[in-house]
Design a protein around this motif. Structure first.
Motif, short mmCIF file in Angstrom:
data_model
loop_
_atom_site.label_atom_id
_atom_site.label_comp_id
_atom_site.label_asym_id
_atom_site.label_seq_id
_atom_site.Cartn_x
_atom_site.Cartn_y
_atom_site.Cartn_z
N ASP A 287 0.84 -1.19 0.00
CA ASP A 287 0.00 0.00 0.00
C ASP A 287 0.88 1.24 0.00
O ASP A 287 1.61 1.49 0.96
N ASP A 288 0.81 2.01 -1.08
CA ASP A 288 1.52 3.29 -1.15
C ASP A 288 0.53 4.39 -0.81
O ASP A 288 -0.39 4.67 -1.59
N PRO A 289 0.68 5.01 0.37
CA PRO A 289 -0.31 6.01 0.79
C PRO A 289 -0.39 7.17 -0.19
O PRO A 289 0.61 7.61 -0.75
N ALA A 290 -1.61 7.65 -0.42
CA ALA A 290 -1.79 8.85 -1.24
C ALA A 290 -1.17 10.04 -0.52
O ALA A 290 -1.17 10.10 0.71
N PRO A 291 -0.63 11.01 -1.26
CA PRO A 291 -0.03 12.17 -0.61
C PRO A 291 -1.04 12.91 0.27
O PRO A 291 -2.22 13.03 -0.07
N LEU A 292 -0.59 13.38 1.40
CA LEU A 292 -1.40 14.18 2.31
C LEU A 292 -1.61 15.57 1.70
O LEU A 292 -0.68 16.14 1.11
N SER A 293 -2.80 16.10 1.83
CA SER A 293 -3.06 17.45 1.34
C SER A 293 -2.71 18.47 2.41
O SER A 293 -2.55 18.14 3.60
#
Length: 471
Positions: A287-293
């Protein structure tokens, strides 16, 4: 699966799992096997490339040294490579009568003859790496020795590892190794590089052999009480201080799991329990986390009430196995320096890409202008007298006065904010990695509070992993 026993058929509370639970586990494992088992066409392509390059290497090696030989090593030789992997390791063995310099010279000559478009890389000694028909090829020279206990460099062990496992891995165990590798990749602990500090391919193969399959390994791992000690060949060596000890069957003085960090042993235990209770394909999918906004980052910081601080600098030009130990050393030094000055580190991490970052959350970001400095008890005459006289005539010091039976002063604090400390020369006194120290001497930035939003473009995924942690 091989190696199952009555204990393997029980769940955590000791009850036998239902047939439905077993069917669900088996169905998940079967689906994973279909994904990771190379099909015959893929195997044939690998055999063709490996055979052709092995002959090419043999021709050049025996031309240079008639006593040389060539063999394949690694997962492709042990039938434990997973579909999509494209690594072929060709080991060129030279007799131990050769000196190191000649071995390196011959090894590079064989490597370039085998891979005319390849390039040289360096581990303990140089070798040649290249790409052929989509396969990543390493041509590695080593000494042909009678025992792994006689090795002159780490690569000399590899042929012994291959011979040991080829004799023990039948098709079913090899298939379970592939499933286990995918599970370890899915939970983020596969790889013995010094960034990951997880489970190497060789360690994974030994564990599957030791326990008799993928599921028996998980059944055992969920009950581990570290330090765990495994000794496949009963060498009887116990002088290792690691959370997981697996004595190398070919070299009793080596712990195969020495690089495996305690957090990764614990992570395997956690997900072994999770999978056995609730089998799901998600455990096999990295799982590659989506970038934090920016909005999400601000929400996390506001909710936590801590002060985020980052020291950002150009990443030293090092391979990961050199870079990450230096980053961890620097992280420890900086966090200790902040703690010692009263800024109370809450949690911290480090990350690297084009730039590198030591990222710290502080429970305390600002301290009073004065700090307490305790002295010795009055009755310890010599030390007490020295302390008293040192501060009695010092300007800007409160005291000395007595607190119980001890002298105490209150003096001006050197750093009242974390920024003051981090931007001072004192940051170089905390014990940094040598290349990190050089990078900081060149230039670095200190980011505090909302300034850390500038990290999102490069480290958005890493910041999500930090602020939304999972086991």
């Amino acid at each position: 699966m091989n190696g199952e026993n009555a204990d393997d058929e029980r769940d955590l509370d000791g009850a036998d799992p239902s047939g439905d639970e077993l069917d669900e586990r088996d169905a998940v494992v079967a689906a994973v096997r279909e994904r990771v088992d190379p099909d015959e066409a893929e195997r044939e392509r690998l055999r063709g490339v490996a055979g052709r390059l092995t002959k090419r290497a043999e021709s050049k090696a025996t031309e240079l040294c008639p006593d040389a030989d060539v063999l394949r090593a690694g997962s492709s030789a042990r039938n434990t490579w997973t579909s999509g992997d494209r690594d072929i390791d060709i080991f060129v063995r030279f007799p131990p009568t050769l000196d190191r310099e000649t071995l390196e010279s011959y090894g590079l000559a064989v490597g370039h003859a085998t891979l005319p478009t390849g390039h040289e890389e360096y581990a303990e000694h140089p070798y040649v790496k290249g790409d052929v028909d989509g396969f990543d090829i390493d041509v590695v020279p080593c000494f042909r020795l009678e025992s792994a206990t006689e090795i002159r460099s780490a690569v000399d062990r590899t042929p012994f590892h291959t011979a040991y496992l080829v004799d023990r891995l039948d098709d079913e165990l090899a298939a379970d190794v592939r499933v286990t590798k995918q599970f370890l990749k899915g939970i983020g602990v596969y790889g013995s590089d010094l960034r990951t500090r997880g489970f190497s391919g060789y360690l994974t193969e030994l564990l599957v052999c030791e326990y008799g399959g993928f599921r028996p390994l998980l059944e055992a791992a969920r009950e581990w009480q570290p330090p765990v000690h495994l000794d496949p060949e009963d060498h009887g060596r116990t002088s290792f201080d690691d959370p997981l000890v697996v004595i190398d069957p070919t070299d009793p003085d080596r712990n195969v799991a020495a690089v495996c960090a305690a957090v990764n042993v614990a992570r395997l235990q956690h997900y072994a329990r999770e999978f056995l209770e609730n089998p799901d394909l998600e455990y096999f999918e990295p799982d590659d986390p989506a970038p934090l906004s920016a909005d999400e980052l601000r929400d996390h910081v506001e909710r936590r009430g801590t002060t985020p601080v980052a020291v950002r600098f150009e990443a030293p030009n090092l391979v990961e196995d050199q870079l990450y130990p230096q980053l961890r050393k620097s992280l420890e030094g900086i966090t200790n320096g902040l703690d010692e000055r009263g800024f109370d580190v809450f949690r911290a991490t480090t990350m690297a890409n084009e730039s590198a970052v030591v990222f710290v959350e502080l429970a305390v970001s600002e301290r009073p202008l004065v700090e307490r400095h305790g002295g010795p008890p009055v009755h310890v005459r010599t030390h007490a007298k020295t302390f008293y006289e040192a501060y009695a005539e010092t300007a800007d010091v409160y005291g000395p006065f007595l607190d119980g039976d001890r002298y105490v002063t209150e003096r001006n604090r050197e750093f009242t904010t974390a920024r003051d400390f981090l931007e001072s020369d004192e940051i170089f006194s905390v014990g940094l990695g040598v290349h990190v120290e050089s990078a900081l001497e060149s230039e670095y930035d200190v980011l505090i509070d909302t300034d850390i939003e500038t990290l999102l473009e490069e480290f958005g995924s890493e910041l999500r992993a930090y602020f939304e942690p999972i086991p």
